[in-house]
Scaffold this motif. Sequence first.
Motif, PDB file in Angstrom:
ATOM      1  N   GLN A 165      54.687 -69.029  43.609  1.00  0.00           N
ATOM      2  CA  GLN A 165      55.970 -68.512  44.088  1.00  0.00           C
ATOM      3  C   GLN A 165      56.632 -69.514  45.036  1.00  0.00           C
ATOM      4  OE1 GLN A 165      54.478 -64.700  45.648  1.00  0.00           O
ATOM      5  NE2 GLN A 165      55.897 -63.649  44.269  1.00  0.00           N
ATOM      6  N   LEU A 168      45.739 -59.666  38.141  1.00  0.00           N
ATOM      7  CA  LEU A 168      45.232 -59.047  39.363  1.00  0.00           C
ATOM      8  C   LEU A 168      45.145 -57.532  39.206  1.00  0.00           C
ATOM      9  CD1 LEU A 168      47.150 -61.121  42.057  1.00  0.00           C
ATOM     10  CD2 LEU A 168      44.669 -60.846  41.945  1.00  0.00           C
ATOM     11  N   ASP A 169      46.170 -56.949  38.636  1.00  0.00           N
ATOM     12  CA  ASP A 169      46.211 -55.496  38.472  1.00  0.00           C
ATOM     13  C   ASP A 169      45.124 -55.004  37.521  1.00  0.00           C
ATOM     14  OD1 ASP A 169      48.396 -55.464  40.147  1.00  0.00           O
ATOM     15  OD2 ASP A 169      49.870 -55.374  38.527  1.00  0.00           O
ATOM     16  N   ARG A 213      39.645 -62.582  42.600  1.00  0.00           N
ATOM     17  CA  ARG A 213      40.905 -62.170  43.225  1.00  0.00           C
ATOM     18  C   ARG A 213      41.358 -63.162  44.303  1.00  0.00           C
ATOM     19  NH1 ARG A 213      43.817 -57.692  43.625  1.00  0.00           N
ATOM     20  NH2 ARG A 213      42.341 -56.638  42.251  1.00  0.00           N
ATOM     21  N   GLN A 244      50.084 -61.610  38.326  1.00  0.00           N
ATOM     22  CA  GLN A 244      49.982 -60.284  38.935  1.00  0.00           C
ATOM     23  C   GLN A 244      49.362 -59.293  37.964  1.00  0.00           C
ATOM     24  OE1 GLN A 244      50.804 -59.415  42.249  1.00  0.00           O
ATOM     25  NE2 GLN A 244      49.575 -57.669  41.573  1.00  0.00           N
ATOM     26  N   GLN A 245      49.693 -59.421  36.691  1.00  0.00           N
ATOM     27  CA  GLN A 245      49.090 -58.544  35.693  1.00  0.00           C
ATOM     28  C   GLN A 245      47.576 -58.721  35.667  1.00  0.00           C
ATOM     29  OE1 GLN A 245      50.215 -59.404  31.644  1.00  0.00           O
ATOM     30  NE2 GLN A 245      49.437 -57.451  30.867  1.00  0.00           N
ATOM     31  N   GLU A 272      45.034 -64.603  43.890  1.00  0.00           N
ATOM     32  CA  GLU A 272      46.091 -64.201  44.818  1.00  0.00           C
ATOM     33  C   GLU A 272      46.702 -65.417  45.517  1.00  0.00           C
ATOM     34  OE1 GLU A 272      44.041 -61.395  47.293  1.00  0.00           O
ATOM     35  OE2 GLU A 272      44.830 -59.678  46.180  1.00  0.00           O
ATOM     36  N   VAL A 332      54.276 -65.980  37.316  1.00  0.00           N
ATOM     37  CA  VAL A 332      53.803 -65.226  38.488  1.00  0.00           C
ATOM     38  C   VAL A 332      53.527 -63.783  38.092  1.00  0.00           C
ATOM     39  CG1 VAL A 332      54.518 -64.272  40.718  1.00  0.00           C
ATOM     40  CG2 VAL A 332      54.853 -66.703  40.242  1.00  0.00           C
ATOM     41  N   ALA A 333      54.389 -63.211  37.256  1.00  0.00           N
ATOM     42  CA  ALA A 333      54.174 -61.838  36.791  1.00  0.00           C
ATOM     43  C   ALA A 333      52.907 -61.740  35.950  1.00  0.00           C
ATOM     44  CB  ALA A 333      55.388 -61.379  35.984  1.00  0.00           C
ATOM     45  N   ARG A 384      48.870 -67.266  42.992  1.00  0.00           N
ATOM     46  CA  ARG A 384      50.133 -66.564  42.749  1.00  0.00           C
ATOM     47  C   ARG A 384      51.140 -66.851  43.854  1.00  0.00           C
ATOM     48  NH1 ARG A 384      52.182 -62.145  44.754  1.00  0.00           N
ATOM     49  NH2 ARG A 384      50.225 -61.570  45.774  1.00  0.00           N
ATOM     50  N   ARG A 385      50.677 -66.795  45.108  1.00  0.00           N
ATOM     51  CA  ARG A 385      51.594 -67.044  46.226  1.00  0.00           C
ATOM     52  C   ARG A 385      52.085 -68.494  46.245  1.00  0.00           C
ATOM     53  NH1 ARG A 385      47.757 -63.513  48.873  1.00  0.00           N
ATOM     54  NH2 ARG A 385      46.575 -65.334  49.584  1.00  0.00           N
TER      55      ARG A 385
END
Length: 241
Positions: free
Chosen positions: A40, A18-19, A29, A15-16, A33, A11-12, A36-37
Motif C-alpha cells: 500500500q 489473510l481473511d 500472518r 487481504q483475501q 500483513e 493488496v485486496a 500488504r501494508r
Amino acid sequence: MNDGNPIAEVVARMQQRLDELPEEFAHRRFFLETYRRTTQAVGQAIDQARFEDPDWVEVWDVKFAELYLQAHDGVLVARPWRLAFDAPDQLPALGHVLLGINAHVNYDLPQALLAVISDDDFLEPALMDRRRRDHERIDGVLSERVAAEDGELAATGPRSLLDHVLTPLNRIASQRFLRESRQKVWHNTVELQRARVAGSYEKRLGELEVLSAAKVADLLRPGQVLLRLAVTGFGVTLPPV
C-alpha cells in the motif's frame, strides 16, 4: 472498489489470503500483513509521483507480489519459501517477517525485475539508469515504514527488556540491510539477464535459489538476528561465470 488500480487489486488479494488463512498457517500472518501494508505504501508513493517511471514501477510491484502469492498458494514454492513457511510457529513475529522478506527479496525480486526489463532494455544505458534509480527509490519508501512496522510487531505480543533496548539499533540495522540487499539484487538481476541471453537462465536461477535458501537457513539460527545481519549482510550475491 479498486477502480482497476493494479496495486489496490493485489493488496485486496493479500487481504483475501489473510481473511481465509487456515489456522495451521497462522504464523504466515505476520509477513503477509507487513507485506500488504508496504505494498500500500508503494502504491501511495506512486500516486505521489516519487518515481521517474510510475507506470513501470506499478507493473513491477504487481509482478513482485504475484511471485509471493504463487508461493503462498502453493503454486510454485522454491526452497527459500519452503524454509520460511516451515519455520517454527513459536518463532517471534519479527523472525517470521524477516524470513519472508529475505526469501522474497533475495529470490523473487531479481525475477520480478527481469519480468519487466527486456533484453533490449539492457542495451539502453539511460533507460537502465532510470530503472535502477526507481529500484533504489523503493528503499526510501520501505525505510519510512520501519518504525511503523516495529510498532505493529510490538502489538503482536510482549517483548523482553533486551528487545526494548535494542529497538533503535534494530531499526538502524533494518535500514542498512534494505540498502545492502537492494544493491545485491541489482547485481543478481544483471547476472540472470546475461544468463537469459546465454541460454543458461534456469541454471543460474537454481544457483540463486541455493544461495537464498542458505541465507534463510542462517536466519533460523538463534540469537539477535538483526544485529547479526548488520554485520554479515542480508543479501546474497551470484558469483560471476
